[in-house]
Design a protein around this motif. Sequence first.
Motif, PDB file in Angstrom:
ATOM      1  N   ALA A  49      17.102  -4.610  -0.468  1.00 44.34           N
ATOM      2  CA  ALA A  49      15.836  -5.348  -0.626  1.00 44.34           C
ATOM      3  C   ALA A  49      14.738  -4.778   0.262  1.00 44.34           C
ATOM      4  O   ALA A  49      13.610  -5.261   0.238  1.00 44.34           O
ATOM      5  CB  ALA A  49      16.054  -6.825  -0.315  1.00 44.34           C
ATOM      6  N   GLY A  50      15.068  -3.791   1.100  1.00 42.85           N
ATOM      7  CA  GLY A  50      14.055  -3.147   1.936  1.00 42.85           C
ATOM      8  C   GLY A  50      14.121  -3.517   3.412  1.00 42.85           C
ATOM      9  O   GLY A  50      13.275  -3.104   4.194  1.00 42.85           O
ATOM     10  N   ALA A  51      15.127  -4.297   3.801  1.00 50.44           N
ATOM     11  CA  ALA A  51      15.189  -4.762   5.191  1.00 50.44           C
ATOM     12  C   ALA A  51      15.569  -3.636   6.146  1.00 50.44           C
ATOM     13  O   ALA A  51      16.412  -2.803   5.829  1.00 50.44           O
ATOM     14  CB  ALA A  51      16.202  -5.894   5.317  1.00 50.44           C
ATOM     15  N   ASP A  52      14.906  -3.636   7.328  1.00 46.34           N
ATOM     16  CA  ASP A  52      15.319  -2.713   8.383  1.00 46.34           C
ATOM     17  C   ASP A  52      15.710  -3.465   9.657  1.00 46.34           C
ATOM     18  O   ASP A  52      16.081  -2.864  10.654  1.00 46.34           O
ATOM     19  CB  ASP A  52      14.229  -1.675   8.676  1.00 46.34           C
ATOM     20  CG  ASP A  52      12.942  -2.300   9.170  1.00 46.34           C
ATOM     21  OD1 ASP A  52      12.936  -3.510   9.466  1.00 46.34           O
ATOM     22  OD2 ASP A  52      11.938  -1.579   9.265  1.00 46.34           O
ATOM     23  N   THR A  53      15.601  -4.788   9.621  1.00 45.48           N
ATOM     24  CA  THR A  53      15.988  -5.596  10.781  1.00 45.48           C
ATOM     25  C   THR A  53      16.847  -6.765  10.292  1.00 45.48           C
ATOM     26  O   THR A  53      16.388  -7.593   9.501  1.00 45.48           O
ATOM     27  CB  THR A  53      14.731  -6.139  11.499  1.00 45.48           C
ATOM     28  OG1 THR A  53      13.920  -5.019  11.859  1.00 45.48           O
ATOM     29  CG2 THR A  53      15.096  -6.921  12.743  1.00 45.48           C
ATOM     30  N   LEU A  54      18.081  -6.788  10.739  1.00 43.56           N
ATOM     31  CA  LEU A  54      19.007  -7.828  10.300  1.00 43.56           C
ATOM     32  C   LEU A  54      19.274  -8.762  11.476  1.00 43.56           C
ATOM     33  O   LEU A  54      19.621  -8.306  12.567  1.00 43.56           O
ATOM     34  CB  LEU A  54      20.326  -7.208   9.826  1.00 43.56           C
ATOM     35  CG  LEU A  54      20.198  -6.026   8.855  1.00 43.56           C
ATOM     36  CD1 LEU A  54      21.579  -5.508   8.467  1.00 43.56           C
ATOM     37  CD2 LEU A  54      19.419  -6.442   7.606  1.00 43.56           C
ATOM     38  N   VAL A  55      19.073 -10.042  11.251  1.00 53.85           N
ATOM     39  CA  VAL A  55      19.217 -11.014  12.337  1.00 53.85           C
ATOM     40  C   VAL A  55      20.428 -11.903  12.048  1.00 53.85           C
ATOM     41  O   VAL A  55      20.424 -12.662  11.073  1.00 53.85           O
ATOM     42  CB  VAL A  55      17.953 -11.889  12.457  1.00 53.85           C
ATOM     43  CG1 VAL A  55      18.017 -12.736  13.715  1.00 53.85           C
ATOM     44  CG2 VAL A  55      16.689 -11.025  12.453  1.00 53.85           C
ATOM     45  N   PHE A  56      21.455 -11.792  12.870  1.00 54.29           N
ATOM     46  CA  PHE A  56      22.658 -12.588  12.672  1.00 54.29           C
ATOM     47  C   PHE A  56      22.604 -13.786  13.623  1.00 54.29           C
ATOM     48  O   PHE A  56      22.511 -13.612  14.837  1.00 54.29           O
ATOM     49  CB  PHE A  56      23.901 -11.750  12.974  1.00 54.29           C
ATOM     50  CG  PHE A  56      24.046 -10.567  12.049  1.00 54.29           C
ATOM     51  CD1 PHE A  56      24.726 -10.689  10.848  1.00 54.29           C
ATOM     52  CD2 PHE A  56      23.471  -9.341  12.373  1.00 54.29           C
ATOM     53  CE1 PHE A  56      24.840  -9.604   9.977  1.00 54.29           C
ATOM     54  CE2 PHE A  56      23.587  -8.253  11.511  1.00 54.29           C
ATOM     55  CZ  PHE A  56      24.266  -8.394  10.317  1.00 54.29           C
ATOM     56  N   LEU A 150      18.526 -10.333  -3.729  1.00 53.88           N
ATOM     57  CA  LEU A 150      17.418 -10.480  -2.773  1.00 53.88           C
ATOM     58  C   LEU A 150      16.291  -9.487  -3.072  1.00 53.88           C
ATOM     59  O   LEU A 150      15.118  -9.818  -2.922  1.00 53.88           O
ATOM     60  CB  LEU A 150      17.915 -10.308  -1.330  1.00 53.88           C
ATOM     61  CG  LEU A 150      16.910 -10.771  -0.281  1.00 53.88           C
ATOM     62  CD1 LEU A 150      16.790 -12.303  -0.266  1.00 53.88           C
ATOM     63  CD2 LEU A 150      17.251 -10.268   1.114  1.00 53.88           C
ATOM     64  N   GLY A 151      16.648  -8.286  -3.507  1.00 51.25           N
ATOM     65  CA  GLY A 151      15.634  -7.286  -3.866  1.00 51.25           C
ATOM     66  C   GLY A 151      14.790  -7.760  -5.049  1.00 51.25           C
ATOM     67  O   GLY A 151      13.564  -7.585  -5.078  1.00 51.25           O
ATOM     68  N   GLN A 152      15.451  -8.386  -6.021  1.00 49.45           N
ATOM     69  CA  GLN A 152      14.717  -8.923  -7.178  1.00 49.45           C
ATOM     70  C   GLN A 152      13.737  -9.995  -6.700  1.00 49.45           C
ATOM     71  O   GLN A 152      12.580 -10.064  -7.119  1.00 49.45           O
ATOM     72  CB  GLN A 152      15.691  -9.560  -8.174  1.00 49.45           C
ATOM     73  CG  GLN A 152      16.741  -8.612  -8.757  1.00 49.45           C
ATOM     74  CD  GLN A 152      17.864  -9.384  -9.451  1.00 49.45           C
ATOM     75  OE1 GLN A 152      17.653 -10.432 -10.051  1.00 49.45           O
ATOM     76  NE2 GLN A 152      19.077  -8.860  -9.380  1.00 49.45           N
ATOM     77  N   MET A 153      14.201 -10.837  -5.761  1.00 53.95           N
ATOM     78  CA  MET A 153      13.381 -11.944  -5.282  1.00 53.95           C
ATOM     79  C   MET A 153      12.220 -11.454  -4.409  1.00 53.95           C
ATOM     80  O   MET A 153      11.115 -11.993  -4.469  1.00 53.95           O
ATOM     81  CB  MET A 153      14.250 -12.914  -4.476  1.00 53.95           C
ATOM     82  CG  MET A 153      15.289 -13.605  -5.333  1.00 53.95           C
ATOM     83  SD  MET A 153      16.590 -14.360  -4.338  1.00 53.95           S
ATOM     84  CE  MET A 153      15.677 -15.575  -3.415  1.00 53.95           C
TER      85      MET A 153
END
Length: 295
Positions: A49-56, A150-153
């Motif tokens: 979806a283009g994310a470069d920062t993942l927050v867990f 998520l990419g579609q959204m």
Amino acid sequence: MTKPLRKVVFPVAGLGTRFLPATKVVAKEMLPVLDKPLIQYAVDEAVDAGADTLVFVTNRYKHAIADYFDKAYELEAKLEEKGKDELLALVQGTLPSNVRAIFVTQPEAHGLGHAVLCAKPVVGDEPFGIILPDDLIWNGQIGAGRKGALGQMAALAESEHAGVIAVEEVPHDQTDKYGIVDAEPVDARSARIRYMVEKPRPADAPSNLAVVGRYVLPGRIFELLEQTEPGAGGEIQLTDAIEALLTEQGKVLAYRFEGTRFDCGNKAGLVRATMHMAMQDPKLAPVVREFVGQL
Ligand code: G1P
């Protein structure tokens, strides 16, 4: 929303009681569907979806997810020494090099809304995604011209300048397990939400269109979450804050994603997901067919 999505939040502080005793030591997000843990499917979808920062958003006992995305020095050195390049690529590929993982803890369990609010200092005031890894959404191998849910959204959120929530029809007698929306169709996949409510009894539910674990929301949701009182089950509900966002901004979209959802928060869903993935694998499909025939 004007900016492209860069950050995705993964609420992963849950205890996974439906999978005890395994979840005494194995985080439920680490349960595998074939050879990949649930969290890897979720991360692959976020990166797509283009994310470069993942927050867990995790709890203080769950270290496995951080370990999984960390560099495994000894293992990598051994595989390299033995010339096992394919395995090495798998081990190194859990997180692409341009993507960073950030861990925040949820000190106490006060519900999904509260978990998401814990990510506020990292996300700040920009649009972001939320993925609940229990809901595995499979739209074929990502990359082969196919977008994850998520990419579609994210594409829709950007073009429509609105929050987007994934929905799916569920059996009427199961509305009390989900956030339920009342929405006015725009086209075959999207609809404008009129109203949403967390876990209504079937008799009170406005429809059987349920929220499943994918959201694209503006940073404003954090302030609304701060003002949200405990709702269904005595917890701070994300659904209630989205309902407030809807009242304020007038437009939040419900989106029927392309792909199949497996509710891997329970055993039946995990079995279904496993069989589905096995049937997509040319080596495993005949084994499953033969075995099911025997059963
Ligand atoms: C959460 C949300 C609910 C949503 C569901 C999807 O509930 O609160 O609105 O429908 O995820 O999986 P939970 O499953 O955490 O009870």
